[in-house]
Design a protein around this motif. Structure first.
Motif, mmCIF file in Angstrom:
data_model
loop_
_atom_site.group_PDB
_atom_site.id
_atom_site.type_symbol
_atom_site.label_atom_id
_atom_site.label_comp_id
_atom_site.label_asym_id
_atom_site.label_seq_id
_atom_site.Cartn_x
_atom_site.Cartn_y
_atom_site.Cartn_z
ATOM 1 N N GLY A 1 10.583 6.225 3.694
ATOM 2 C CA GLY A 1 10.689 6.809 5.024
ATOM 3 C C GLY A 1 9.788 7.993 5.287
ATOM 4 N N SER A 2 9.419 8.733 4.254
ATOM 5 C CA SER A 2 8.578 9.915 4.463
ATOM 6 C C SER A 2 7.107 9.548 4.648
ATOM 7 C CB SER A 2 8.711 10.869 3.270
ATOM 8 O OG SER A 2 8.252 10.253 2.075
ATOM 9 N N LEU B 1 0.827 -1.203 0.000
ATOM 10 C CA LEU B 1 0.000 0.000 0.000
ATOM 11 C C LEU B 1 0.862 1.254 0.000
ATOM 12 C CD1 LEU B 1 -2.632 -1.166 2.645
ATOM 13 C CD2 LEU B 1 -2.925 -1.104 0.165
ATOM 14 N N ALA B 2 1.969 1.224 0.735
ATOM 15 C CA ALA B 2 2.860 2.384 0.791
ATOM 16 C C ALA B 2 3.536 2.634 -0.559
ATOM 17 C CB ALA B 2 3.918 2.184 1.881
ATOM 18 N N VAL B 3 3.874 1.564 -1.261
ATOM 19 C CA VAL B 3 4.504 1.709 -2.582
ATOM 20 C C VAL B 3 3.520 2.253 -3.607
ATOM 21 C CG1 VAL B 3 5.482 0.419 -4.533
ATOM 22 C CG2 VAL B 3 6.259 -0.074 -2.205
ATOM 23 N N LEU B 4 2.287 1.781 -3.573
ATOM 24 C CA LEU B 4 1.328 2.093 -4.638
ATOM 25 C C LEU B 4 0.425 3.279 -4.341
ATOM 26 C CD1 LEU B 4 0.165 -1.516 -5.585
ATOM 27 C CD2 LEU B 4 1.947 -0.129 -6.670
ATOM 28 N N GLY B 5 0.204 3.592 -3.072
ATOM 29 C CA GLY B 5 -0.737 4.645 -2.724
ATOM 30 C C GLY B 5 -0.071 5.966 -2.390
ATOM 31 N N ALA B 6 -0.907 6.987 -2.221
ATOM 32 C CA ALA B 6 -0.411 8.313 -1.862
ATOM 33 C C ALA B 6 -0.598 8.575 -0.376
ATOM 34 C CB ALA B 6 -1.153 9.371 -2.681
ATOM 35 N N GLN C 1 13.469 1.392 4.269
ATOM 36 C CA GLN C 1 14.692 2.042 3.810
ATOM 37 C C GLN C 1 15.034 1.637 2.384
ATOM 38 O OE1 GLN C 1 18.034 1.367 6.389
ATOM 39 N NE2 GLN C 1 19.380 2.747 5.260
ATOM 40 N N ALA C 2 14.945 0.346 2.076
ATOM 41 C CA ALA C 2 15.303 -0.143 0.741
ATOM 42 C C ALA C 2 14.416 0.449 -0.343
ATOM 43 C CB ALA C 2 15.223 -1.666 0.716
ATOM 44 N N GLU D 1 -0.134 8.103 3.856
ATOM 45 C CA GLU D 1 0.822 7.831 4.917
ATOM 46 C C GLU D 1 0.333 6.571 5.635
ATOM 47 O OE1 GLU D 1 3.072 10.269 8.542
ATOM 48 O OE2 GLU D 1 1.525 11.231 7.307
ATOM 49 N N ILE D 2 1.263 5.760 6.146
ATOM 50 C CA ILE D 2 0.862 4.500 6.758
ATOM 51 C C ILE D 2 1.742 4.167 7.952
ATOM 52 C CG2 ILE D 2 2.288 3.130 5.161
ATOM 53 C CD1 ILE D 2 -0.056 1.026 5.240
ATOM 54 N N THR D 3 1.114 3.682 8.999
ATOM 55 C CA THR D 3 1.829 3.169 10.165
ATOM 56 C C THR D 3 1.682 1.655 10.175
ATOM 57 O OG1 THR D 3 1.469 5.174 11.466
ATOM 58 C CG2 THR D 3 1.976 3.160 12.680
ATOM 59 N N LEU D 4 2.817 0.972 10.208
ATOM 60 C CA LEU D 4 2.838 -0.489 10.222
ATOM 61 C C LEU D 4 3.139 -0.944 11.642
ATOM 62 C CD1 LEU D 4 4.821 0.489 7.487
ATOM 63 C CD2 LEU D 4 3.872 -1.715 6.839
ATOM 64 N N VAL D 5 2.218 -1.685 12.221
ATOM 65 C CA VAL D 5 2.365 -2.136 13.600
ATOM 66 C C VAL D 5 2.649 -3.634 13.603
ATOM 67 C CG1 VAL D 5 1.264 -2.341 15.853
ATOM 68 C CG2 VAL D 5 0.804 -0.343 14.414
#
Length: 203
Positions: free
Chosen positions: A113-114, A82-87, A108-109, A89-93
């Motif tokens: 990070g933003s 979702l972070a790669v494809l969407g616009a 990081q890879a 912000e996301i918190t992964l728990v």
């Protein structure tokens, strides 16, 4: 859906560069699965269908903006996809430290990070204003609604991939929770479903 079909599905909806970025995720997951059981070995050969597209399809049910909370992110499905494809912000728990470290390395890879933030914690101890909450193969609806109370509001949109028991889980949750509930079939497995919920409050 074959693996080539799955890559074409991503390319058609999100672009060829998106496929290349997700290939980095796939490579990391396959390598790390040898060290820790991130995904079932039987799904490695079908990772684009079973995990990438299965995660990416959730975007179609979400608003274009907002903060995601991904519960039990594990190997990065669906959160990293979702972070790669969407616009958004996301918190992964993720409560397991080795998996949380793996997720941080992925962030990081993929230079996320933003927009992507990893918290090594149990979700019930996390308070993040969440516009959208997702969780893949983590817990029952009732438990998820309870655990996410610190982060959820009545306006939170819940997008929850489930298996064949989705309708039964909705019926069980409605004994304790008010809300609008809807079920969609997964595009990767006709027997699986996605529970969509909003306005969720305890009775």
């Amino acid at each position: 859906m074959t693996e080539d079909d799955a890559k074409a599905w991503i390319a058609e909806r999100h672009s060829a560069p998106a496929v290349d970025r997700l290939a980095i995720l796939v490579d990391h997951v396959v390598v790390e699965t040898v060290r820790q059981n991130l995904i079932a070995p039987s799904t490695v050969e079908h990772i684009w269908d079973r995990h990438i597209v299965d995660s990416a399809q959730l975007l179609a049910h979400a608003p274009e903006t907002g903060h995601w909370l991904d519960v039990g992110s594990g190997a990065g499905f669906p959160g990293i996809v979702l972070a790669v494809l969407g616009a958004h912000e996301i918190t992964l728990v993720e409560p397991r430290r080795r998996r949380a470290t793996f997720l941080s390395d992925l962030v990081q890879a993929l230079d996320l990070g933003s927009r992507a933030h990893v918290q090594c914690a149990r979700v019930e101890t996390v308070s993040v204003p969440a516009d959208i909450i997702t969780a893949r193969a983590v817990a029952s609806l009732d438990n998820l609604f309870t655990w996410c109370t610190p982060s959820a509001t009545q306006n939170t949109r819940w997008i929850l991939p489930k298996g064949k028991s989705a309708l039964e889980e909705v019926a069980s949750a409605q004994k304790t929770w008010h809300g609008m509930f809807h079920v969609e079939h997964s595009i990767t497995d006709p027997a699986s479903m996605i529970v969509l919920a909003s306005g969720v409050t305890r009775r």
